[in-house]
Design a protein around this motif. Structure first.
Motif, PDB file in Angstrom:
ATOM      1  N   SER A 119       0.788  -1.043  -0.312  1.00  0.00           N
ATOM      2  CA  SER A 119       0.279   0.136  -0.080  1.00  0.00           C
ATOM      3  C   SER A 119       0.110   0.805  -0.033  1.00  0.00           C
ATOM      4  N   PRO A 120       0.434   1.946  -0.714  1.00  0.00           N
ATOM      5  CA  PRO A 120       1.503   3.562  -0.570  1.00  0.00           C
ATOM      6  C   PRO A 120       1.168   3.838   1.225  1.00  0.00           C
ATOM      7  N   GLY A 121       2.443   4.683   1.106  1.00  0.00           N
ATOM      8  CA  GLY A 121       3.032   5.305   2.574  1.00  0.00           C
ATOM      9  C   GLY A 121       4.227   5.761   2.095  1.00  0.00           C
ATOM     10  N   TYR A 122       5.209   6.040   3.148  1.00  0.00           N
ATOM     11  CA  TYR A 122       5.897   7.230   3.100  1.00  0.00           C
ATOM     12  C   TYR A 122       6.934   5.905   4.241  1.00  0.00           C
ATOM     13  N   TYR A 123       7.643   4.916   3.455  1.00  0.00           N
ATOM     14  CA  TYR A 123       9.154   4.275   3.241  1.00  0.00           C
ATOM     15  C   TYR A 123       9.894   4.238   3.318  1.00  0.00           C
ATOM     16  N   GLY A 124      10.737   3.797   4.474  1.00  0.00           N
ATOM     17  CA  GLY A 124      12.481   3.766   4.266  1.00  0.00           C
ATOM     18  C   GLY A 124      12.638   4.531   2.544  1.00  0.00           C
ATOM     19  N   PRO A 125      13.247   2.904   2.521  1.00  0.00           N
ATOM     20  CA  PRO A 125      13.340   3.233   0.754  1.00  0.00           C
ATOM     21  C   PRO A 125      13.197   4.474  -0.153  1.00  0.00           C
ATOM     22  N   LYS A 126      11.847   4.184  -0.568  1.00  0.00           N
ATOM     23  CA  LYS A 126      11.915   5.203  -1.151  1.00  0.00           C
ATOM     24  C   LYS A 126      11.854   6.792  -1.141  1.00  0.00           C
ATOM     25  N   ILE A 127      12.701   6.745   0.269  1.00  0.00           N
ATOM     26  CA  ILE A 127      12.901   8.591   0.395  1.00  0.00           C
ATOM     27  C   ILE A 127      14.193   8.143   0.417  1.00  0.00           C
ATOM     28  N   SER A 128      14.740   7.140   0.979  1.00  0.00           N
ATOM     29  CA  SER A 128      16.924   7.565   0.151  1.00  0.00           C
ATOM     30  C   SER A 128      16.424   7.487  -1.138  1.00  0.00           C
ATOM     31  N   HIS A 129      15.735   6.394  -2.127  1.00  0.00           N
ATOM     32  CA  HIS A 129      15.983   6.262  -3.523  1.00  0.00           C
ATOM     33  C   HIS A 129      15.907   7.622  -4.056  1.00  0.00           C
ATOM     34  N   SER A 130      14.861   8.509  -3.661  1.00  0.00           N
ATOM     35  CA  SER A 130      14.596   9.694  -3.387  1.00  0.00           C
ATOM     36  C   SER A 130      15.679  10.654  -3.654  1.00  0.00           C
ATOM     37  N   ARG A 131      16.336  10.254  -2.431  1.00  0.00           N
ATOM     38  CA  ARG A 131      17.897  11.996  -2.121  1.00  0.00           C
ATOM     39  C   ARG A 131      18.782  11.004  -3.422  1.00  0.00           C
ATOM     40  N   LEU A 132      19.216   9.943  -2.992  1.00  0.00           N
ATOM     41  CA  LEU A 132      19.775   9.727  -4.500  1.00  0.00           C
ATOM     42  C   LEU A 132      19.560   9.622  -6.007  1.00  0.00           C
ATOM     43  N   LEU A 133      18.506   9.302  -6.126  1.00  0.00           N
ATOM     44  CA  LEU A 133      18.225   9.590  -7.660  1.00  0.00           C
ATOM     45  C   LEU A 133      18.839  11.803  -7.678  1.00  0.00           C
ATOM     46  N   ASN A 134      18.091  12.375  -6.797  1.00  0.00           N
ATOM     47  CA  ASN A 134      17.924  14.011  -6.867  1.00  0.00           C
ATOM     48  C   ASN A 134      19.643  13.939  -6.405  1.00  0.00           C
ATOM     49  N   ALA A 135      20.466  14.165  -6.017  1.00  0.00           N
ATOM     50  CA  ALA A 135      21.692  14.355  -5.213  1.00  0.00           C
ATOM     51  C   ALA A 135      22.604  15.110  -5.644  1.00  0.00           C
ATOM     52  N   GLY A 136      22.724  16.824  -5.467  1.00  0.00           N
ATOM     53  CA  GLY A 136      23.923  17.079  -6.112  1.00  0.00           C
ATOM     54  C   GLY A 136      24.795  16.586  -6.811  1.00  0.00           C
ATOM     55  N   ALA A 137      25.341  15.189  -5.810  1.00  0.00           N
ATOM     56  CA  ALA A 137      26.919  15.049  -6.038  1.00  0.00           C
ATOM     57  C   ALA A 137      26.677  14.269  -7.374  1.00  0.00           C
TER      58      ALA A 137
END
Length: 249
Positions: free
Chosen positions: A109-127
């Motif tokens: 079900s939809p939710g704020y899962y930790g891996p989805k948050i970390s995935h977003s950080r990786l994809l959009n990381a400035g470095a």
């Protein structure tokens, strides 16, 4: 007691520079991206029934897949590189992609899962963006069409055994990601660039040195024009006299 969700693979795709394109171009890019993703999934052997979830993310997509498909997902990124290259040879505007792969516990079900948050950080990381930007600037006529970032966990699991066939471990360079509260030792791959070059591109560029005039110093060189015989020193500004042998100037 809450039961821990199953471990899943997250594949994120983001179109580089899509916001700068006119509306009709964005629609064309989105249609082309969908065709590429469907073809790459098929080419990697992942059937439509294996896609647990598929979310649109504005200028990209996020796929949730079974953890058993991690190797296939990493191989899929090379298929996307090839298909994006084919598109860019014949169509405009170019379609270039940032890709990210993460693994972790993600529920149905939809939710704020930790891996989805970390995935977003990786994809959009400035470095990650900076390294990929350098690659696009430095690339020859066949510029890279994709850049891939794997979380540390995804990298370790992918290369723990012979799970991939289209990419090699040696092609990845380690990169420290620090975004907001998130910190991760990730791994990046950009087709056409070796790991040593990617590591060099991840280092900050040296700051430009100020000119002598900006530092309040007089320039070292003086340029004068002489017509006729020159008997002595040519200088810019002289305070006082200059003596050569007999007499003074």
């Amino acid at each position: 007691m809450t039961v821990m969700p199953e471990s899943r693979v997250l594949l994120g795709v983001d179109v580089i520079g899509s916001a700068a394109q006119p509306g009709h171009y964005r629609r064309a890019l989105w249609a082309a991206l969908n065709r590429m993703l469907e073809a790459a999934l098929s080419e990697s052997g992942i059937g439509p029934e294996e896609v647990i979830d598929h979310e649109y993310t504005g200028d990209g997509a996020l796929y949730t897949l079974p953890s058993t498909r991690l190797g296939s997902v990493v191989d899929l990124t090379q298929y996307l590189e090839r298909r994006a290259g084919e598109h860019n040879r014949w169509h405009r505007p170019d379609l270039r992609l940032r890709l990210a792969v993460e693994v972790g516990a993600v529920g149905d079900s939809p939710g704020y899962y930790g891996p989805k948050i970390s995935h977003s950080r990786l994809l959009n990381a400035g470095a990650f963006r900076r390294v990929l930007g350098r690659c696009l600037e430095e690339g020859d006529s066949e510029a890279p069409n994709t850049g891939l970032i794997l979380s540390g966990a995804a990298f370790r699991e992918t290369f723990a055994a012979d799970y991939v066939h289209s990419v090699r471990r040696a092609e990845f360079a380690e990169l420290t990601i620090h975004e907001k509260e998130f910190r991760e030792q990730a791994w990046i791959r950009v087709p056409g660039f070796d790991a040593r070059t990617l590591t060099a591109f991840s280092q900050p560029l040296p700051a430009p040195q100020p000119s002598a005039s900006a530092r309040g110093e007089h320039p070292q060189s003086v340029h004068n024009q002489v017509n006729g015989i020159m008997r002595g020193l040519q200088a810019g500004v002289i305070h006082g006299s200059v003596t050569f042998g007999e007499g003074s100037l």
